[in-house]
Design a protein around this motif. Sequence first.
Motif, PDB file in Angstrom:
ATOM      1  N   THR A  58       0.832  -1.206   0.000  1.00 49.00           N
ATOM      2  CA  THR A  58       0.000   0.000   0.000  1.00 49.00           C
ATOM      3  C   THR A  58       0.867   1.255   0.000  1.00 49.00           C
ATOM      4  N   THR A 104      -6.348   3.464   3.599  1.00 49.84           N
ATOM      5  CA  THR A 104      -6.530   2.732   2.340  1.00 49.84           C
ATOM      6  C   THR A 104      -6.707   1.242   2.602  1.00 49.84           C
ATOM      7  N   LYS A 107     -10.209   0.601   3.961  1.00 50.54           N
ATOM      8  CA  LYS A 107     -11.204   0.631   2.888  1.00 50.54           C
ATOM      9  C   LYS A 107     -11.150  -0.646   2.053  1.00 50.54           C
ATOM     10  N   THR A 108      -9.961  -1.120   1.772  1.00 47.85           N
ATOM     11  CA  THR A 108      -9.794  -2.335   0.975  1.00 47.85           C
ATOM     12  C   THR A 108     -10.380  -3.545   1.694  1.00 47.85           C
ATOM     13  N   TYR A 111     -14.194  -3.358   1.784  1.00 46.81           N
ATOM     14  CA  TYR A 111     -14.756  -3.720   0.485  1.00 46.81           C
ATOM     15  C   TYR A 111     -14.705  -5.237   0.273  1.00 46.81           C
TER      16      TYR A 111
END
Length: 128
Positions: A58, A104, A107-108, A111
């Motif tokens: 990331t 990030t 969020k990944t 999801y």
Amino acid sequence: MEPSKKPPSQSDNANSGGSSSQCEDDILNLHVDPGDDRSACITLYREDHTIGNFLRYTLAKNPNVEYAGYDIPHPLNEVMQLRIQNFPDSPETAFETFEESLETMHKTVTYMSEIFNKQAEAFEKGIK
């Protein structure tokens, strides 16, 4: 190591001349070189290659990052050392970049969890 126990102190950071801070829950220790907030060494406790590789990947995708890498010095110690170095003209500090990468990653994972749950429900209903 039990979650209630504190990891060993990082005495080497205190002797290296940089500033060092540790979170209250003793999961993270941050070391920033004096005069250069574009690079940092972050020690994470009770983490392994799963998080280390995800963090490194990331961070490497961030255009402000010049270098990102991690090391687990010994497999019997639950310690991971993460090194971040931003480009000299980067508008972010290394710790801001680290925080952005954590967001990030969150969020990944959120999801991926949503997709997995939808597919699991469809499978249970017999719909593929």
